[in-house]
Design an enzyme around this catalytic site. Structure first.
Site, PDB file in Angstrom:
ATOM      1  N   LYS A   1      62.694  35.814  31.116  1.00  0.00           N
ATOM      2  CA  LYS A   1      62.077  34.867  32.053  1.00  0.00           C
ATOM      3  C   LYS A   1      60.569  34.747  31.824  1.00  0.00           C
ATOM      4  O   LYS A   1      59.842  35.732  31.833  1.00  0.00           O
ATOM      5  CB  LYS A   1      62.369  35.316  33.485  1.00  0.00           C
ATOM      6  CG  LYS A   1      61.886  34.328  34.522  1.00  0.00           C
ATOM      7  CD  LYS A   1      62.743  34.376  35.767  1.00  0.00           C
ATOM      8  CE  LYS A   1      62.115  33.610  36.909  1.00  0.00           C
ATOM      9  NZ  LYS A   1      62.998  33.479  38.061  1.00  0.00           N
TER      10      LYS A   1
ATOM     11  N   ARG B   1      62.686  32.877  44.529  1.00  0.00           N
ATOM     12  CA  ARG B   1      63.868  32.275  45.159  1.00  0.00           C
ATOM     13  C   ARG B   1      64.716  33.357  45.816  1.00  0.00           C
ATOM     14  O   ARG B   1      64.661  34.511  45.443  1.00  0.00           O
ATOM     15  CB  ARG B   1      64.732  31.550  44.115  1.00  0.00           C
ATOM     16  CG  ARG B   1      64.187  30.223  43.665  1.00  0.00           C
ATOM     17  CD  ARG B   1      65.202  29.519  42.768  1.00  0.00           C
ATOM     18  NE  ARG B   1      66.362  29.059  43.511  1.00  0.00           N
ATOM     19  CZ  ARG B   1      67.607  29.460  43.321  1.00  0.00           C
ATOM     20  NH1 ARG B   1      67.900  30.340  42.406  1.00  0.00           N
ATOM     21  NH2 ARG B   1      68.595  28.969  44.047  1.00  0.00           N
TER      22      ARG B   1
ATOM     23  N   ARG C   1      74.722  34.190  36.904  1.00  0.00           N
ATOM     24  CA  ARG C   1      74.678  35.420  36.087  1.00  0.00           C
ATOM     25  C   ARG C   1      75.351  35.197  34.760  1.00  0.00           C
ATOM     26  O   ARG C   1      76.127  34.253  34.619  1.00  0.00           O
ATOM     27  CB  ARG C   1      75.521  36.486  36.787  1.00  0.00           C
ATOM     28  CG  ARG C   1      74.781  37.304  37.773  1.00  0.00           C
ATOM     29  CD  ARG C   1      75.628  38.514  38.046  1.00  0.00           C
ATOM     30  NE  ARG C   1      75.421  38.980  39.399  1.00  0.00           N
ATOM     31  CZ  ARG C   1      76.321  39.699  40.065  1.00  0.00           C
ATOM     32  NH1 ARG C   1      77.485  39.962  39.523  1.00  0.00           N
ATOM     33  NH2 ARG C   1      76.046  40.115  41.269  1.00  0.00           N
TER      34      ARG C   1
HETATM   35  C1  BTN Z   1      61.548  32.340  41.151  1.00  0.00           C
HETATM   36  O1  BTN Z   1      61.803  32.241  39.954  1.00  0.00           O
HETATM   37  O2  BTN Z   1      62.178  33.121  41.879  1.00  0.00           O
HETATM   38  C2  BTN Z   1      60.460  31.489  41.732  1.00  0.00           C
HETATM   39  C3  BTN Z   1      59.116  32.107  41.538  1.00  0.00           C
HETATM   40  C4  BTN Z   1      57.974  31.279  42.112  1.00  0.00           C
HETATM   41  C5  BTN Z   1      56.666  32.025  42.063  1.00  0.00           C
HETATM   42  C6  BTN Z   1      55.506  31.166  42.480  1.00  0.00           C
HETATM   43  S1  BTN Z   1      53.952  31.908  42.126  1.00  0.00           S
HETATM   44  C7  BTN Z   1      53.150  30.669  43.035  1.00  0.00           C
HETATM   45  C8  BTN Z   1      53.991  30.392  44.271  1.00  0.00           C
HETATM   46  N1  BTN Z   1      53.675  31.319  45.329  1.00  0.00           N
HETATM   47  C9  BTN Z   1      54.681  32.123  45.631  1.00  0.00           C
HETATM   48  O3  BTN Z   1      54.662  33.004  46.511  1.00  0.00           O
HETATM   49  N2  BTN Z   1      55.735  31.844  44.837  1.00  0.00           N
HETATM   50  C10 BTN Z   1      55.445  30.769  43.938  1.00  0.00           C
END
Ligand code: BTN
Length: 270
Positions: free
Chosen positions: A130, A65, A266
């Protein structure tokens, strides 16, 4: 690595429900990709779909994100993306990305991982660290149809070296139970089955059906938090989410209703 844990197209397909098989236009299993979300966006733009699934053993440009990197080493993690298409107004799918967090928690609970928490909007935590993240992206002309790509990253078994690039506390399923994590093929099939059932009914039900479950698993509810948006910080107490999935922030002056987007939260840990 056990043979049964190698990602395998046949093993995933075998464990898919008849409903999933009926819906999925294409199941793509790759050794390596830039990002499973980016691949599905390219596939959709080429006219494939509407329901595509991609899983990969590693990503060279995994995305998180707010433009962050999702570290995606070749290890025993899950990198999954699934696309869906709705022909409903966008207000019908408010809160969808939050509700997906509950779908994942329920699947992991069925595999014996029950003490997981959510952090608004899309983080899945264990003991403040996480474990998994969700990236939901929309493409196309939202007036005629909504094409949604849901990307899910779950840390299953990551070496300390591989995880050292992550700039925040992280964990993986192997560390949580101290025993072998479930087979990724089975876990992936279960996630895909539940996501397909979920997408089929979400607009009919809406976030209101998920609100209580979400608040019950919210790691920040009742705690002091900071919301950071465009370098501005707002401080208050989290009062959980409303029926649209907006975060309710109680400040000394007012109740603020915060929509996800480029906002980060946060200050709230376990
Ligand atoms: C986050 O927490 O910031 C979101 C992470 C999302 C990761 C997944 S892995 C599969 C899909 N492909 C990506 O490039 N991102 C999501």
């Amino acid at each position: 690595m056990k043979q049964s844990d190698l990602l395998n197209h046949g093993s995933i397909k075998e464990a898919l429900s008849p409903n999933s098989i009926e819906h999925i236009s294409k199941l793509i299993v790759l050794d390596e990709v830039d990002s499973t979300n980016s691949l599905l966006i390219r596939e959709l733009n080429e006219g494939n779909g509407p329901v595509l699934v991609c899983v990969a053993k590693q990503q060279t440009a995994g995305r998180g994100r707010s433009g962050k990197v999702w570290h995606s080493p070749l290890s025993k993690n899950i990198y999954l993306s699934l696309s869906w298409e709705y022909k409903v107004p966008s207000n019908k799918i408010e809160g969808l990305s939050l509700a997906i967090g509950i779908v994942i928690l329920n699947v992991l609970a069925d595999f014996g991982y029950s003490n997981l928490k959510l952090k608004w909007p899309n983080d899945i935590l264990y003991d403040g660290a996480k474990l998994a993240g969700i990236l939901v992206e929309l493409i196309g002309d939202s007036r005629s149809s909504l094409r949604i790509i849901t990307g899910i990253g779950i840390n299953i078994s990551m070496s300390v070296t591989a995880g050292s690039a992550i700039g925040r506390p992280w964990t993986d399923l192997s560390s949580i139970r101290g025993q072998s994590p479930p087979s990724r093929n089975e876990l992936l099939a279960m996630l895909i089955n539940r996501l397909i059932d979920f997408f089929a009914f979400y607009p009919e039900k809406g976030f209101v059906c998920w609100q209580n479950s979400w608040n019950a698993r919210d790691s920040c509810i009742g705690k002091n938090i900071q919301i950071v948006s465009n370098n501005q910080i707002q401080t208050g107490i989290s009062r959980g989410v409303d029926s649209n999935g907006r975060l309710i922030l109680e400040t000394p002056e007012d109740l603020l209703y915060i929509t996800a987007g480029d906002v980060s939260l946060r200050e709230c840990a376990k």
